[in-house]
Design an enzyme around this catalytic site. Sequence first.
Site, mmCIF file in Angstrom:
data_model
loop_
_atom_site.group_PDB
_atom_site.id
_atom_site.type_symbol
_atom_site.label_atom_id
_atom_site.label_comp_id
_atom_site.label_asym_id
_atom_site.label_seq_id
_atom_site.Cartn_x
_atom_site.Cartn_y
_atom_site.Cartn_z
ATOM 1 N N GLY A 1 -25.140 7.602 -11.069
ATOM 2 C CA GLY A 1 -23.808 7.230 -11.564
ATOM 3 C C GLY A 1 -22.730 7.861 -10.729
ATOM 4 O O GLY A 1 -22.991 8.358 -9.628
ATOM 5 N N ASN A 2 -21.518 7.841 -11.229
ATOM 6 C CA ASN A 2 -20.411 8.487 -10.517
ATOM 7 C C ASN A 2 -19.425 9.051 -11.522
ATOM 8 O O ASN A 2 -19.590 8.890 -12.733
ATOM 9 C CB ASN A 2 -19.740 7.498 -9.552
ATOM 10 C CG ASN A 2 -19.196 6.292 -10.271
ATOM 11 O OD1 ASN A 2 -18.249 6.400 -11.044
ATOM 12 N ND2 ASN A 2 -19.798 5.134 -10.055
ATOM 13 N N SER A 3 -18.392 9.732 -11.021
ATOM 14 C CA SER A 3 -17.516 10.503 -11.916
ATOM 15 C C SER A 3 -16.331 9.707 -12.473
ATOM 16 O O SER A 3 -15.429 10.301 -13.057
ATOM 17 C CB SER A 3 -16.926 11.701 -11.181
ATOM 18 O OG SER A 3 -17.798 12.186 -10.240
ATOM 19 N N ALA B 1 -15.678 1.706 -10.671
ATOM 20 C CA ALA B 1 -16.479 2.212 -9.550
ATOM 21 C C ALA B 1 -17.920 1.774 -9.786
ATOM 22 O O ALA B 1 -18.691 2.486 -10.442
ATOM 23 C CB ALA B 1 -16.372 3.735 -9.479
#
Length: 442
Positions: free
Chosen positions: A237-239, A304
């Site tokens: 995943g990402n932030s 994102a």
Amino acid sequence: MSSSVPGPSDHRADHRADHRADHRAASREGERPRVVLGVSGGIAAYKSCELLRRLSESGHDVTVVPTEAALEFVGAPTWAALSGTPVATDVWTGVHAVPHVAIGQQADLVIVAPATADLMAKAAHGLADDLLTNTLLTARCPVLFAPAMHTEMWEHPATVANVATLRSRGAVVIEPAEGRLTGADTGKGRLPDPSELFEFARDVLTRGVSSPDLAGRHVVVSAGGTREHLDPVRFLGNSSTGLQGYALARAAAARGAEVTLVAANTALPDPAGVKVVRVRTTAELRDEIVSASVSADTVVMAAAPADFRPEATTEAKIKKTSDGAVPELKLVQNPDILAEISHERSREGQVIVGFAAETGDATGSVLDLARAKLARKGCDLLVVNDVSGGAVFGSPDNKAVLLDVDGGAVDVPHGTKAALAHAIWDRVTRLLDETPAGSDRQ
Ligand code: CTP
């Protein structure tokens, strides 16, 4: 008591009325903004106590105007105590101050929450048989209705026609939220979260623009970060928190748009008046965006999406082994949603906006890389964040350059994500207006 003055939108085109409004604002500089909180007779009236509290505590001068029916749900002492101002439902109380005209004339914003089907029917037809309906006829400021009712009433052709009439006159009718209704049933018709109604009202008030320039437009916004699961508990995943996408959705709703927000793994409250669709993976995000974009005037890809996903996801949790061997991850590429919807436009004149967080490298500056990305993706506008000095994820602020296909670059200085959202919509509304009806932007 009745009045023969025209409705708010008639006056928006009337220079004398604009002059009156300017004069009122100028003569009251430094004073607290005046908000009229109209409350009609629905069970959701109790939620408006919280809205009132937030408005009062943030420095607004609030006059509550309930209907008789509203007082069946929440009594006058509650409204008076929370607003610090006496309340009346009829036009005969304190008649020397001509309240049926004065309250509306002096307001900077009127918000009716909850707005029942009956109240909106009266407003649509210009009826004025109590203080609130008189106030709606005399108000020359932005007027917001936050409807709350059962789904059947919301969907009834009479209500649909009344809502359309109010919107055509320049009022903003906030789409109700979906969920549990008063009884055991669920559906569309809930009053949005009071904190989100407050943000909505504050946004309209701060901008001080009385005409909702995205009215009649359907906009689709993506937000958050997608997750690609390796097993039931682990993911790539990402932030991304979704703050910028939510700010965009909130701002578009306050400007009168019909808004679909496709949210990937966010933990933020649903913005008022916004349809929220939840997704987890890039594939799910792609499917929702492609289907929503068919009817969209604008799509903004603020999410994102993960570019890669594991080739396989295991049903059981991946275990450590005693020999210390680590699993090998085979990744496959995800679809590029922005490129797909930009190259295969589903609608003529659609404006498609992408985001790019860039640092610049040996091959080029932030803007060089962004220009190449704009060309590669095929969108109309790219919101470029220079993240060389640190990430913008989770921060309430942002700054950006808005890059368009014609090479134009507009700097949006450091400010709130809400301010950047409005700068983006300012640019998008101009692009939408530039496109002659029936022409293809590509
Ligand atoms: N985007 C998308 N689908 C993807 C990846 C990104 O639609 N699979 C969108 C993002 O929502 C954003 C824009 O493309 O609006 C740019 O995202 P970015 O991560 O900067 O682009 P990438 O294509 O991943 O480019 P690169 O990694 O080459 O910089």
